[in-house]
Motif scaffolding. Structure first.
Motif, PDB file in Angstrom:
ATOM      1  N   HIS A 172       9.822   2.264  -9.979  1.00 53.95           N
ATOM      2  CA  HIS A 172       8.457   2.673 -10.320  1.00 53.95           C
ATOM      3  C   HIS A 172       8.254   2.912 -11.809  1.00 53.95           C
ATOM      4  CE1 HIS A 172       6.856   3.148  -6.255  1.00 53.95           C
ATOM      5  NE2 HIS A 172       8.044   3.604  -5.903  1.00 53.95           N
ATOM      6  N   GLU A 231       0.847  -1.201   0.000  1.00 59.69           N
ATOM      7  CA  GLU A 231       0.000   0.000   0.000  1.00 59.69           C
ATOM      8  C   GLU A 231       0.881   1.249   0.000  1.00 59.69           C
ATOM      9  OE1 GLU A 231      -0.421  -2.324   2.750  1.00 59.69           O
ATOM     10  OE2 GLU A 231      -1.491  -3.448   1.211  1.00 59.69           O
ATOM     11  N   GLN A 232       1.928   1.221   0.824  1.00 60.69           N
ATOM     12  CA  GLN A 232       2.853   2.346   0.890  1.00 60.69           C
ATOM     13  C   GLN A 232       3.512   2.566  -0.462  1.00 60.69           C
ATOM     14  OE1 GLN A 232       4.177   5.464   1.900  1.00 60.69           O
ATOM     15  NE2 GLN A 232       3.634   4.486   3.821  1.00 60.69           N
ATOM     16  N   ALA A 287       2.335   1.806  -3.418  1.00 59.40           N
ATOM     17  CA  ALA A 287       1.355   2.380  -4.346  1.00 59.40           C
ATOM     18  C   ALA A 287       1.170   3.870  -4.051  1.00 59.40           C
ATOM     19  CB  ALA A 287       0.021   1.648  -4.224  1.00 59.40           C
ATOM     20  N   GLU A 288       1.173   4.199  -2.781  1.00 60.83           N
ATOM     21  CA  GLU A 288       1.019   5.594  -2.393  1.00 60.83           C
ATOM     22  C   GLU A 288       2.236   6.398  -2.856  1.00 60.83           C
ATOM     23  OE1 GLU A 288      -0.482   8.073   1.567  1.00 60.83           O
ATOM     24  OE2 GLU A 288       0.588   6.191   1.807  1.00 60.83           O
ATOM     25  N   ASN A 289       3.409   5.830  -2.685  1.00 58.60           N
ATOM     26  CA  ASN A 289       4.634   6.503  -3.132  1.00 58.60           C
ATOM     27  C   ASN A 289       4.584   6.771  -4.630  1.00 58.60           C
ATOM     28  OD1 ASN A 289       5.635   6.529  -0.581  1.00 58.60           O
ATOM     29  ND2 ASN A 289       7.052   4.822  -0.853  1.00 58.60           N
ATOM     30  N   ARG A 290       4.121   5.781  -5.373  1.00 54.29           N
ATOM     31  CA  ARG A 290       4.013   5.962  -6.823  1.00 54.29           C
ATOM     32  C   ARG A 290       3.099   7.142  -7.159  1.00 54.29           C
ATOM     33  NH1 ARG A 290       4.101   2.868 -11.893  1.00 54.29           N
ATOM     34  NH2 ARG A 290       2.482   3.744 -13.211  1.00 54.29           N
ATOM     35  N   SER A 291       2.016   7.239  -6.414  1.00 50.08           N
ATOM     36  CA  SER A 291       1.103   8.348  -6.705  1.00 50.08           C
ATOM     37  C   SER A 291       1.688   9.682  -6.244  1.00 50.08           C
ATOM     38  CB  SER A 291      -0.277   8.087  -6.100  1.00 50.08           C
ATOM     39  OG  SER A 291      -0.401   8.719  -4.855  1.00 50.08           O
ATOM     40  N   PHE A 292       2.514   9.663  -5.206  1.00 51.20           N
ATOM     41  CA  PHE A 292       3.223  10.890  -4.809  1.00 51.20           C
ATOM     42  C   PHE A 292       4.156  11.346  -5.929  1.00 51.20           C
ATOM     43  CE2 PHE A 292       2.997   9.838   0.022  1.00 51.20           C
ATOM     44  CZ  PHE A 292       1.757  10.471   0.102  1.00 51.20           C
ATOM     45  N   LYS A 346       2.156  12.800  -8.764  1.00 49.20           N
ATOM     46  CA  LYS A 346       1.600  14.105  -8.404  1.00 49.20           C
ATOM     47  C   LYS A 346       2.682  15.186  -8.473  1.00 49.20           C
ATOM     48  CE  LYS A 346      -2.408  13.928  -5.735  1.00 49.20           C
ATOM     49  NZ  LYS A 346      -2.908  13.084  -4.659  1.00 49.20           N
TER      50      LYS A 346
END
Lengths: 182, 182
Positions: free
Chosen positions: B50, B6-7, B9-14, B17
DNA sequence: TGTACATCAGTGAACGCGCGTTCACTGATGTAC
DNA sequence: TGTACATCAGTGAACGCGCGTTCACTGATGTAC
């Protein structure tokens, strides 16, 4: 190997001409100083005898590119005729020889104030020239037509170049031409 | 130091962004991979876990930027209302958070086909959305309005950002808004 | 006008910096028992 | 459920390449006599 003063002046104009084309074609960061010099028929070492830096070259190249546009607008018969030429497929395909605003706009917005000044003055001249050719009863009406037509032209040409689908690209140009002719 | 799925995936979205904002603000060549990673709160070495390359990041960042625009167009009440927001001073000043076409258009036209595909699809969706909101009796008339309004919006925003003279910049936005409202 | 010398435009090797990318390593996650 | 181990996301140093810029040198130009 020293060259004559006339030759040197000619060389400088070769450099500017090459830079003007290459920058529009590939963007400022997509062109090296060495490539510009080679396109001008010289070697890269001599560059700094003509310009202070790459940024200095950019500013001067923009000046000549802006002059080019102003001339083409001044020689047009009408706003409609100018739009028709501007929004042609030929112009869309001719990145290197085309409108500097459409070719470099988004990069220019991040440039130094010196460079933006050049483009601002060019744009003022462009809008004045187009206002004079625009249809309309009052000068206010003419200017309104000129400014909106010019925005639409630049935007349409840009989008038509981004798009990867010929028929959509053609549609954008054609519809914008139609709207300007009204 | 491994992190949870989950982390990750969140990093990828960071990363996406941060890239989306930085690219629009400074252009593709004006931003380094290390800067993007730092803005995302990571170190540069992890980047290649990533994305395949910087170009791969560009393609994915463009996708999310295009989605953003499509959403804002879809949620507008009318073509006129959308144009009014699009042609605002706030948008002009908000390069990093604004329209991707206006921010990167001229650079995008030189990108790989993969990237241009993303923007082409986005543009099609944008024009369809605007056509639905445009005034007009027939769908042909609506589309004509939408395409020309969109070209004018993108062009006007771009030119207003190039220009180094506040009153001229304002004039371009205001006149284009007026023309779209007609 | 002709000659000798100083100037300096252009050459191409070299420098140094920054950037995209790689890689050995770390330590938390997740899994097999 | 608890423990031991394999996995692998993230770290940060390092690599190598390309680019803007510099510099010692060359030889044609231009000038002083």
């Amino acid at each position: 190997m020293r060259v004559s003063k006339e030759q040197m002046a000619e060389n400088r104009s070769f450099i500017l001409k090459a830079a003007k084309r290459l920058f529009r074609e590939r963007g400022f960061d997509g062109v090296t100083v060495a490539e510009v010099m080679q396109a001008a028929g010289l070697t890269h070492g001599g560059f700094y005898g003509h310009f202070k830096s790459k940024e200095d070259l950019i500013a001067h190249a923009l000046e000549t590119a802006v002059d080019e546009i102003a001339e083409s607008a001044a020689s047009a018969n009408s706003l409609e005729a100018y739009a028709s030429k501007y929004l042609s497929k030929g112009h869309r395909e001719n990145l290197a020889g085309g409108c500097v605003y459409a070719a470099l706009s988004s990069e220019v917005a991040r440039l130094s104030l010196e460079c933006r000044d050049v483009l601002t003055d060019g744009l003022k001249a462009q809008l004045d020239a187009l206002s004079a050719k625009a249809p309309g009863k009052t000068s206010e009406a003419k200017r309104q037509r000129a400014v909106t037509a010019w925005s639409a032209m630049v935007g349409a040409l840009l989008l038509s170049r981004v798009v990867d689908d010929k028929s959509l690209s053609d549609e954008i140009l054609e519809r914008t031409r139609l709207a300007i002719a009204r």
